[in-house]
Motif scaffolding. Structure first.
Motif, PDB file in Angstrom:
ATOM      1  N   ARG A   1      57.641   3.129 109.235  1.00 13.62           N
ATOM      2  CA  ARG A   1      58.659   3.046 108.128  1.00 13.62           C
ATOM      3  C   ARG A   1      57.730   3.125 107.024  1.00 13.62           C
ATOM      4  O   ARG A   1      58.063   3.772 105.929  1.00 13.62           O
TER       5      ARG A   1
ATOM      6  N   GLU B   1      56.189   6.710 106.329  1.00 15.45           N
ATOM      7  CA  GLU B   1      57.236   7.750 106.288  1.00 15.45           C
ATOM      8  C   GLU B   1      57.818   7.459 104.916  1.00 15.45           C
ATOM      9  O   GLU B   1      57.947   8.241 104.074  1.00 15.45           O
ATOM     10  N   ALA B   2      57.869   6.263 104.166  1.00 14.31           N
ATOM     11  CA  ALA B   2      58.347   5.954 102.960  1.00 14.31           C
ATOM     12  C   ALA B   2      57.323   6.583 101.919  1.00 14.31           C
ATOM     13  O   ALA B   2      57.865   7.213 100.880  1.00 14.31           O
ATOM     14  N   TRP B   3      55.969   6.318 102.112  1.00 13.73           N
ATOM     15  CA  TRP B   3      54.995   6.854 101.305  1.00 13.73           C
ATOM     16  C   TRP B   3      54.936   8.520 101.491  1.00 13.73           C
ATOM     17  O   TRP B   3      54.535   9.045 100.649  1.00 13.73           O
ATOM     18  N   ARG B   4      55.402   8.951 102.691  1.00 12.17           N
ATOM     19  CA  ARG B   4      54.924  10.533 102.683  1.00 12.17           C
ATOM     20  C   ARG B   4      56.282  11.169 101.884  1.00 12.17           C
ATOM     21  O   ARG B   4      56.148  12.145 101.329  1.00 12.17           O
ATOM     22  N   ARG B   5      57.478  10.322 101.759  1.00 13.93           N
ATOM     23  CA  ARG B   5      58.621  10.884 100.923  1.00 13.93           C
ATOM     24  C   ARG B   5      58.629  10.658  99.567  1.00 13.93           C
ATOM     25  O   ARG B   5      59.533  11.114  98.874  1.00 13.93           O
ATOM     26  N   ALA B   6      57.713   9.691  99.184  1.00  9.84           N
ATOM     27  CA  ALA B   6      57.713   9.302  97.791  1.00  9.84           C
ATOM     28  C   ALA B   6      57.356  10.494  97.045  1.00  9.84           C
ATOM     29  O   ALA B   6      56.682  11.319  97.041  1.00  9.84           O
TER      30      ALA B   6
END
Length: 196
Positions: free
Chosen positions: A188, A191-196
């Motif tokens: 998680r 994934e959050a940093w990939r989408r940032a």
């Protein structure tokens, strides 16, 4: 651990720094022993993973012990006077680290898995200090440091001691949250940093 710290090479054909170091020190090829399940390269990756896992708790706690070992020992004439001066300079917060309140087998408990005990006491002590108390405590600690052995003493040496103790304790406290993390938490995070 949320962030999997790796020093491995990004290229599968390239050897990373630790692998090259082990090969040089062991004088062994990286795929040695050939046709074996465990090679020098595997050992390098295990060592990197192990150092990441222990760096924030065991090593930081060991460093906290080293910091306290640089101070006068409780039970000695010098130590009795020193710890009374710490109590006077630090006020009620100093009881968090005073030997009369933290003595006995407290440092031994690190070996039994109570890795956050000393760290939480150090952080509580420092949090309770007012700016003027922190200055007085730094002067008290600095006056007790062996400038010949350590290279610094006086208020500056005491300030370094306090900053180092604070950061080491923070690393232990931060590492303590890993006990409650799962692989889903790590995914998680990434994934959050990939989408940032």
């Amino acid at each position: 651990m949320i962030v999997n710290r790796s020093i491995g090479s990004e290229q599968p054909d390239e050897y990373d720094e630790l692998e090259q170091h082990l090969a040089q020190k062991l004088n062994a090829p990286l795929d040695w022993p050939e046709d074996s399940g465990l090679t020098v390269s595997h050992v390098a990756r295990i060592a990197a993973a192990a150092s990441c896992d222990t760096a924030y708790s065991q090593a930081a706690n060991g460093h906290l012990i080293d910091l306290f070992a640089a101070l006068p020992l409780p039970g000695t004439t010098e130590g009795k006077g020193f710890w009374e001066r710490i109590r006077d300079a630090g006020g009620s917060g100093a009881w968090n680290i005073h030997p009369a309140n933290m003595g006995g087998p407290f440092f031994d408990r690190i070996h039994d898995g109570n890795e956050g005990g000393i760290a939480s006491r150090v952080l509580s002590f420092l949090e309770e200090l007012t700016p003027s108390q922190r200055t007085d405590v730094a002067e008290t600690i600095g006056s007790a440091l062996d400038g010949g052995a350590i290279g610094v003493s006086g208020r500056y040496g005491g300030e370094l001691w306090l900053r180092d103790a604070e950061m080491s304790a923070w690393r232990v406290a931060l590492a303590g949250r890993r006990e409650f993390e799962t692989s889903e938490d790590r995914e998680r995070f990434f994934e959050a940093w990939r989408r940032a």
